[in-house]
Structure formats: C-alpha cells, structure tokens
Design an enzyme around this catalytic site. Structure first.
Site, PDB file in Angstrom:
ATOM      1  N   HIS A 235      43.792  26.395  11.999  1.00  0.00           N
ATOM      2  CA  HIS A 235      44.236  25.011  11.812  1.00  0.00           C
ATOM      3  C   HIS A 235      45.684  24.923  11.332  1.00  0.00           C
ATOM      4  CE1 HIS A 235      39.853  23.319  11.388  1.00  0.00           C
ATOM      5  NE2 HIS A 235      39.975  24.240  12.340  1.00  0.00           N
TER       6      HIS A 235
ATOM      7  N   ASN B 226      33.500  29.671  16.178  1.00  0.00           N
ATOM      8  CA  ASN B 226      32.414  30.047  15.271  1.00  0.00           C
ATOM      9  C   ASN B 226      31.521  28.871  14.881  1.00  0.00           C
ATOM     10  OD1 ASN B 226      35.049  29.500  14.001  1.00  0.00           O
ATOM     11  ND2 ASN B 226      33.896  29.579  12.088  1.00  0.00           N
ATOM     12  N   HIS B 227      31.998  27.628  15.074  1.00  0.00           N
ATOM     13  CA  HIS B 227      31.167  26.464  14.736  1.00  0.00           C
ATOM     14  C   HIS B 227      30.434  25.883  15.947  1.00  0.00           C
ATOM     15  CE1 HIS B 227      32.363  26.291  10.591  1.00  0.00           C
ATOM     16  NE2 HIS B 227      33.654  26.238  10.895  1.00  0.00           N
TER      17      HIS B 227
ATOM     18  N   ASP C  93      42.681  22.838  17.297  1.00  0.00           N
ATOM     19  CA  ASP C  93      41.348  22.405  16.830  1.00  0.00           C
ATOM     20  C   ASP C  93      41.336  20.923  16.428  1.00  0.00           C
ATOM     21  OD1 ASP C  93      41.873  25.217  16.554  1.00  0.00           O
ATOM     22  OD2 ASP C  93      40.039  25.433  15.381  1.00  0.00           O
TER      23      ASP C  93
ATOM     24  N   HIS D 265      40.015  32.707  19.488  1.00  0.00           N
ATOM     25  CA  HIS D 265      39.610  31.993  18.281  1.00  0.00           C
ATOM     26  C   HIS D 265      39.391  33.031  17.180  1.00  0.00           C
ATOM     27  CE1 HIS D 265      38.141  28.239  16.540  1.00  0.00           C
ATOM     28  NE2 HIS D 265      37.276  28.979  15.876  1.00  0.00           N
TER      29      HIS D 265
ATOM     30  N   GLU E 179      35.623  22.806  18.564  1.00  0.00           N
ATOM     31  CA  GLU E 179      34.483  23.309  17.780  1.00  0.00           C
ATOM     32  C   GLU E 179      34.325  22.598  16.440  1.00  0.00           C
ATOM     33  OE1 GLU E 179      34.349  26.882  15.787  1.00  0.00           O
ATOM     34  OE2 GLU E 179      36.211  26.499  14.742  1.00  0.00           O
ATOM     35  N   ASN E 180      35.347  21.824  16.027  1.00  0.00           N
ATOM     36  CA  ASN E 180      35.256  21.076  14.766  1.00  0.00           C
ATOM     37  C   ASN E 180      35.226  19.557  15.007  1.00  0.00           C
ATOM     38  OD1 ASN E 180      37.663  23.429  14.026  1.00  0.00           O
ATOM     39  ND2 ASN E 180      35.729  23.449  12.921  1.00  0.00           N
TER      40      ASN E 180
HETATM   41 FE   LIG Z   1      36.828  28.169  13.967  1.00  0.00          FE
END
Ligand SMILES: [Fe+2]
Length: 260
Positions: free
Chosen positions: A176, A67-68, A8, A149, A39-40
């Site tokens: 992470h 999820n983001h 990530d 994920h 996604e981050n």
């Molecule tokens: Fe995530």
C-alpha cells in the site's frame, strides 16, 4: 498498447475514489486496458460481488488479488465464473478461481498473472517456478503483465530481474506504500516495486490508525476497520509495443484529496 494499473483499492473509500478519479483520468490517459488490485476492496479485506461490480462500472476490466482473496466468503460463489478476477497462481492445485487470465486488446492477447511472494506471507508454491510454468504454457503471447503481491522489496525486485526481457511488466502490490523506482529493465520489462494504494491516506495502510496502533502497542486481537478522511490514488501507466509486447515507458500517477 497503453495499460493503466491501479494499486490496492481499499474499502468503500477506495472504490469511490477510484471511480471519481477514473472519470477524469480515463479520457485523458485513454488506456487500452485497466487493471487493479482488488483484494482489499471490500471493508479492507477481500472482495464481494457488489464491490467487484462497482469496480467494473468504474472502468476497471481486470481485478488481481492476493493474501486477502478468501476473506469475504462470498468470493467462493463467483470466483470460478468470473474470468476477470485473478487470484495468486501459486496456490495449490485445485484452489478455486484462476491464477492468470487472457484478455483480447485490439489484435493482441494480454496474459495477466498474479503471484504471491512467500516472505512474511503464506508458504505457497514457488512464485518464480509458477510464472515460468505459465509462460511456457502460453509462449505465443507477447503481452504479459505480472502482479507480484509481496511484502518485501527484495522478493519483488527478484521477480523483476528473473523475468526481465520475458514479460512486459512486473508490478508490485500489497504494501500500500508506493515506491519511487519505476524503471524499464533490460529487454523491455516495466518494473515498479509497489504501485501503492487507492484508499484513505491518513489511516495505516488504509485502516483506522487508532485500531492498528492498539494492536501494535498491546499485541491484543483488535478489529480493523477502513479509515475515513482524505483519500489517495496510486497507479502506473505502461506503454507496451503493440507487436513485441516490450514496455517502452512506465509512469507513476499519485494524487490525493486536499488535507482539509
Ligand atoms: Fe495483500
């Protein structure tokens, strides 16, 4: 076929450090395909057009999500058109974007799938059934990489064993924190519970630790911002047989800046 997969990427520090490390790493590793979880990548939550562009310029070819995915509203303007972005495949039918993508690497086609675990995350469709369905639709493709994920280690390991011998790799993202369990499962499936993070090392999962700690101690709503300070880079290098798609090795890469 050699595949480089980055964990990530968190915020601007993560994007910049990914680019810096890849400048050195790409000539050494010479991967045929570079994938990253993004996604981050924008402010720790979601992905804007400019952030995606920055990652492509750094040499990353496919961006997986999680999820983001929807946290930067701008994603709705370009996710349908950009085949290099893969959001979790187990969202309901009709969700924008795509849950998998197929790219050509030399003579081979590579299927890249993103699914999200359900423990402590949204109650999406079953990730196992989803991967089963995608594999059935593309049974001719030998090279398959799954980004699982998910929050919990058991669910990721479950995905690894569920598809051992059926996909080239199951790589975990989201926590992470890199795990030390890279292995080749029976049948030639590279497995790693979590690849880790490219981002600020001294935050909490890449975010400013005083803000995260305030939320943890008080349970009050708190704004989270991406942390400063030394940055870390976590990735994995996979060797896949060009013909069969079976993984022959998986090696983790971990580096960080000096602690000052
Ligand atoms: Fe995530």
């Amino acid at each position: 076929m050699r595949v480089l997969f980055l964990g990530d990427i968190v915020g601007q520090p993560g994007r910049k450090y990914a680019a810096e490390v890849l400048r050195e790493l790409l000539p050494q590793v010479q991967p045929d395909l570079v994938i990253a979880n993004a996604e981050n990548a924008t402010k720790g939550r979601g992905l804007t057009f400019n952030s995606a562009d920055e990652l492509y310029d750094a040499g990353i070819e496919i961006l997986t999500m999680g999820n983001h995915t929807w946290d930067q509203r701008q994603i709705f303007d370009f996710i349908d058109d950009d085949e290099r972005i893969v959001r979790p495949a187990n969202y309901p039918a009709g969700t924008p974007g795509r849950g998998y993508t197929i790219c050509k690497v030399g003579q081979a086609e590579v299927l890249i799938v993103n699914v999200m675990g359900r423990t402590f995350l949204s109650q999406l469709d079953c990730p196992f059934d989803t991967v089963d369905r995608i594999l059935a639709e593309h049974s001719e493709i030998r090279h398959v990489i799954v980004d699982m994920h998910a929050e919990v280690t058991s669910e990721k390991l479950g995905m690894g064993w569920a598809f051992a011998g059926r996909v080239s790799a199951v790589l975990g993202t989201h926590t992470h924190v890199p795990t030390a369990d890279a292995m080749i499962l029976p049948g030639g499936t590279a497995y790693l519970t979590d690849v880790g993070m490219v981002g600020p090392r001294d935050g909490i999962l890449g975010m400013k630790r005083d803000q995260v700690l305030r939320r943890m101690r008080t349970q009050l709503p708190t704004k989270f911002e991406v942390a400063d300070g030394p940055r870390q880079f976590c990735a994995a290098v996979l060797e896949l047989d060009d013909v069969t798609g079976r993984a022959t090795s998986i090696e983790q890469i971990f580096c960080h800046e000096s602690l000052g």
